[in-house]
Structure formats: C-alpha cells, structure tokens
Design an enzyme around this catalytic site. Structure first.
Site, mmCIF file in Angstrom:
data_model
loop_
_atom_site.group_PDB
_atom_site.id
_atom_site.type_symbol
_atom_site.label_atom_id
_atom_site.label_comp_id
_atom_site.label_asym_id
_atom_site.label_seq_id
_atom_site.Cartn_x
_atom_site.Cartn_y
_atom_site.Cartn_z
ATOM 1 N N GLY A 24 15.013 -9.451 -4.348
ATOM 2 C CA GLY A 24 14.356 -8.646 -3.323
ATOM 3 C C GLY A 24 14.303 -7.156 -3.636
ATOM 4 N N TYR A 34 18.899 -9.360 2.409
ATOM 5 C CA TYR A 34 17.933 -9.901 3.368
ATOM 6 C C TYR A 34 18.666 -10.312 4.652
ATOM 7 C CZ TYR A 34 13.833 -10.171 0.280
ATOM 8 O OH TYR A 34 12.744 -9.879 -0.504
ATOM 9 N N LYS A 144 3.602 -11.583 -9.174
ATOM 10 C CA LYS A 144 3.664 -10.176 -8.751
ATOM 11 C C LYS A 144 4.876 -9.500 -9.375
ATOM 12 C CE LYS A 144 4.426 -8.638 -4.354
ATOM 13 N NZ LYS A 144 4.046 -8.729 -2.936
ATOM 14 N N LYS A 146 7.210 -5.874 -9.559
ATOM 15 C CA LYS A 146 7.554 -4.631 -8.869
ATOM 16 C C LYS A 146 7.438 -3.465 -9.844
ATOM 17 C CE LYS A 146 8.648 -6.319 -4.860
ATOM 18 N NZ LYS A 146 8.068 -5.877 -3.595
ATOM 19 N N ASP A 174 3.369 -4.069 -7.196
ATOM 20 C CA ASP A 174 3.828 -3.628 -5.874
ATOM 21 C C ASP A 174 4.736 -2.413 -6.035
ATOM 22 O OD1 ASP A 174 4.741 -3.370 -3.303
ATOM 23 O OD2 ASP A 174 5.516 -5.413 -3.111
ATOM 24 N N GLU A 200 -0.031 -2.848 -4.633
ATOM 25 C CA GLU A 200 0.393 -3.019 -3.233
ATOM 26 C C GLU A 200 1.215 -1.807 -2.796
ATOM 27 O OE1 GLU A 200 1.921 -6.945 -2.671
ATOM 28 O OE2 GLU A 200 3.460 -6.243 -1.284
ATOM 29 N N GLU A 229 2.399 -4.936 4.853
ATOM 30 C CA GLU A 229 3.706 -5.504 5.214
ATOM 31 C C GLU A 229 4.504 -4.575 6.127
ATOM 32 O OE1 GLU A 229 5.224 -5.736 1.003
ATOM 33 O OE2 GLU A 229 7.020 -4.937 1.923
ATOM 34 N N ASP A 252 2.256 -9.357 8.115
ATOM 35 C CA ASP A 252 3.658 -9.773 8.015
ATOM 36 C C ASP A 252 4.011 -10.408 9.361
ATOM 37 O OD1 ASP A 252 6.650 -8.633 6.682
ATOM 38 O OD2 ASP A 252 6.533 -9.413 8.713
ATOM 39 N N HIS A 279 2.162 -11.147 3.485
ATOM 40 C CA HIS A 279 3.445 -10.769 2.890
ATOM 41 C C HIS A 279 4.483 -11.825 3.267
ATOM 42 C CE1 HIS A 279 7.367 -8.445 3.440
ATOM 43 N NE2 HIS A 279 7.164 -8.479 2.132
ATOM 44 N N GLY A 281 7.925 -11.639 1.486
ATOM 45 C CA GLY A 281 9.180 -11.304 0.808
ATOM 46 C C GLY A 281 10.253 -10.912 1.793
HETATM 47 C C1 LIG Z 1 12.660 -5.380 0.131
HETATM 48 C C2 LIG Z 1 11.708 -6.521 -0.037
HETATM 49 O O1 LIG Z 1 12.245 -7.467 -0.908
HETATM 50 C C3 LIG Z 1 10.320 -6.078 -0.550
HETATM 51 O O2 LIG Z 1 10.408 -5.692 -1.889
HETATM 52 C C4 LIG Z 1 9.350 -7.210 -0.370
HETATM 53 C C5 LIG Z 1 7.957 -6.870 -0.742
HETATM 54 O O3 LIG Z 1 7.531 -5.737 -0.832
HETATM 55 C C6 LIG Z 1 7.036 -7.979 -1.036
HETATM 56 O O4 LIG Z 1 7.480 -9.127 -1.079
HETATM 57 O O5 LIG Z 1 5.863 -7.679 -1.204
HETATM 58 MG MG LIG Z 2 5.333 -5.675 -0.957
#
Ligand SMILES: C[C@H](O)[C@@H](O)CC(=O)C(=O)O
Ligand SMILES: [Mg+2]
Length: 367
Positions: A24, A34, A144, A146, A174, A200, A229, A252, A279, A281
């Site tokens: 996460g 989470y 996806k 990060k 993202d 994102e 989100e 979300d 969304h 996550g």
């Molecule tokens: C803090 C969360 O995990 C975030 O990173 C989720 C997110 O941005 C996503 O799934 O898109």
């Molecule tokens: Mg996101």
C-alpha cells in the site's frame, strides 16, 4: 426489506499492519497501515439481519488529525486530510437482479481488472520482478506502478516493469498528489517513453484547474489523467468533468458517502462520456466497488471501452464474502448485500490497540 428499530450499534477501530511489508505504500503514504472504522447496526426484529459498514481513509486510515492544515508531507501516512464516508450493507439481494445480455456477459466473463499489487513504492526491485512475473503467469494484462518520489527510481522501476510486460500490455502510473502542476507535466514528459495509459493523482485532488492544465499538456503525449480516489462528493466530480480535467474517473466506494452519491457520479460520467475506473487500494474497497462497477456496466454505461477496475491483492481473507478474481476479472458477487461484513475473529484480532496483533506489535514499535 429491513424491519425493526435499531437496537444496537458498535464501532470498532480495525487496523492491519500492512506497513510492515510495504504493502500500500506510495509517494505520499510511505508506511500505511490499512485501517477502517467498522460499524455494525442491529435491529430488534430478531431476523438475523444486520447492517455492516466501513469507513476508510488513506494511510493510517482511522487516525484523523484535524489540527493540521494543508496536504501533509510525504511520509505523513497517519494524517489523512480528506472526508470519510460511511457505506454499508443490510441483508437483501445482491446487486445483480436485472436479466439482460450484459448481466450474462458479466456472469460468464466478469469485469476487467488491473493490478496495483506488484509495484507499491516501498517494494524492492526484486519483489517487483517476482510479483510481476507471477501476475503475468496468472493472466494479468494491466499493471499500475507507483511513482513520484524520485525520478531516477521511477525511470528504473518503469523500465523493469515495461521490459517484463512488453509493449502491448497496459501500464498505469500513480503519483498520489506528490507534484505541483508544472512539476507533474515535466516529470511525466520524462516518463512518457514508458507509454502509460494514465497518470493518477498528479497533484492535489482539490486543484481542479491544475488537473485541467496537466491534462491539456499530457493528452497530446498519449497520457490521460485519472483522479477521484480523494474526491468526497459529486460536486467535485462535476467540476472535474466540466473543466475537462480528467480522462478516467476513479470513484471510491468509501470516500463518497453512500451508494447514492456514487450512483450520481456514475450518471454524470455517462453524460460526459468519461469512463469510470474505480479506486480499490484499501481494506475492503475491492469487495465494495465491484458492486458499483458491475452495476455501471449493466445499467448505466453499457460499455467496457477504456474501463477497468483496480484490484489489490491484500486482506480479502478478513471478509466474509471476499471478491473472486478469475482471469484478471472480478466475478460478480452472488451473496446478498454489499460484501462489507468482516469476519468476527479478524476484527477481534486486529482491533486497535487491544487486539492480539497490536498487543504484540505496539511494544515492539515503542522500542
Ligand atoms: C495508501 C494507498 O495504498 C494508496 O496508495 C492507494 C492508491 O492510491 C491506489 O490504489 O490507487
Ligand atoms: Mg491512487
């Protein structure tokens, strides 16, 4: 139909120590656990029906610090600044009641999903490679990653993942609000060579005109803007749509308060012909959002073009009716309700701070 008067209500702070494995993590939330406020409502009807609801915010979800201002600094996982919505379920029938061709298609093939679980920011390159290889074996075609903390790291990680998935499969990025507007354009111009479908949350979710500016600059490079989100009501979505600030709309299920608020956003997205790509996550979000997106396909958008729902492979084992993924698609839930009910033993174990899991962890974290 729920009968009776509310006779009992419980609220519990349930937290999962996802930060221990970097699950996460992103450019703003470097150590998220989470978490959810889990609410159960019972009535005096004695029919065994209860309503279960969760609220979830990003980062260390149940800690809201009202005193701080602004967006918070990176690593500020315990300080969500956004509104939280409560969603829930009562007994009754599952969403899928209509009989039509689209329903049959969903029942047979499911709703297409993408995975975020290979490329959280805190994962090592080895973990990224291992999870990506496994996801490819499992049939995933959309991934996806990060980004947003360090450009050189992003270049390296995006190269790894693009090399592994090849040129045809879909890659999304993202940034979790990390950049200001010019920085977002500049940074993404450098990552454009990895052919992302979208970037994102390139900047603050409140900056509607900023998103419009970024969108104008990046769409010609083939990169769409995805956001939502952190959007807590339909008015924000209305303005994003009116300003042509996004190409992919990410509802979300917990951020928007109630199913009704979500439905109004689905309808607006249809009017503006913008695909909804929810969304998911966070704890329980996959369980909830599958209902909304399958409803969107059957009853609102009637299209799968450019549409895909997020999937993260965490914490499903704590839910009584966990999502079912087959061939990288959400298979429609057939149990009654909104799939929000958690297993009682999971709630007990993860209750903060006195559940078994936290009793063990907290003394270790204090040292
Ligand atoms: C803090 C969360 O995990 C975030 O990173 C989720 C997110 O941005 C996503 O799934 O898109
Ligand atoms: Mg996101």
């Amino acid at each position: 139909m729920v009968r009776g008067r509310i006779s009992r209500l419980s609220v519990r702070d349930v937290r999962f120590p996802t930060s221990l494995g970097g699950h996460g993590s992103d450019a703003m939330h470097t150590d998220p656990d989470y978490s959810a406020a889990y609410v159960v409502i019972e009535t005096d009807a004695e029919d065994g029906i209860k309503g279960c609801g969760i609220t979830f915010t990003l980062g260390k979800g149940t800690e809201v610090d009202w005193s701080r201002k602004g967006r918070g600094a990176p690593g500020d996982s315990g300080r969500p600044k956004r509104g939280v919505g409560l969603v829930g379920q009562a007994g009754g029938k599952a969403c899928l009641e209509v009989t039509c061709g689209h329903e049959k298609q969903m029942l047979a093939q499911g709703y297409p999903a993408y995975t975020t679980s290979c490329a959280w920011l805190g994962y090592s390159d080895d973990t990224l490679k291992q999870l990506c290889a496994q996801a490819l074996k499992d049939g995933w075609t959309r991934f996806k990653v990060k980004v947003g903390a360090d450009l050189q790291d992003d270049m390296r990680r995006c190269q790894i993942i693009r090399d592994m998935i090849g040129p045809e499969k879909t890659l999304m990025m993202d940034a979790n609000q990390r950049w200001d507007v010019p920085e977002a354009v500049e940074w993404m111009s450098k990552l454009a060579k990895f052919k992302p479908l979208w970037i994102e949350e390139p900047t603050s979710p409140d900056d509607i005109l900023g998103h419009a500016t970024i969108s104008k600059a990046l769409v010609p490079l083939g990169i769409g803007i995805a956001t939502g989100e952190q959007c807590h009501n339909r008015v924000i979505f209305k303005q994003l749509l009116q300003a042509k600030a996004l190409q992919f709309l990410q509802i979300d299920s917990c951020r928007l308060g109630s199913v009704n608020e979500n439905l109004s956003v689905l309808l607006m997205a249809k009017k503006f012909e913008i695909p909804v790509c929810p969304h998911a996550g966070g704890v329980g979000l996959c369980e909830l959002v599958q209902h909304l997106i399958i409803f969107d396909y059957i009853s609102v958008s009637a299209s799968l073009e450019n549409r895909v729902c997020e999937y993260v492979d965490h914490l499903h084992e704590h839910f009584k009716y966990p999502v079912m993924i087959q061939r990288a698609s959400y298979m429609p839930p057939k149990d009654p309700g909104y799939s929000t009910e958690m297993k009682e033993e999971s709630v007990k174990k993860h209750q903060y701070p006195d559940g078994e899991v936290w009793k063990k962890l907290l003394p270790a974290q204090e040292n």
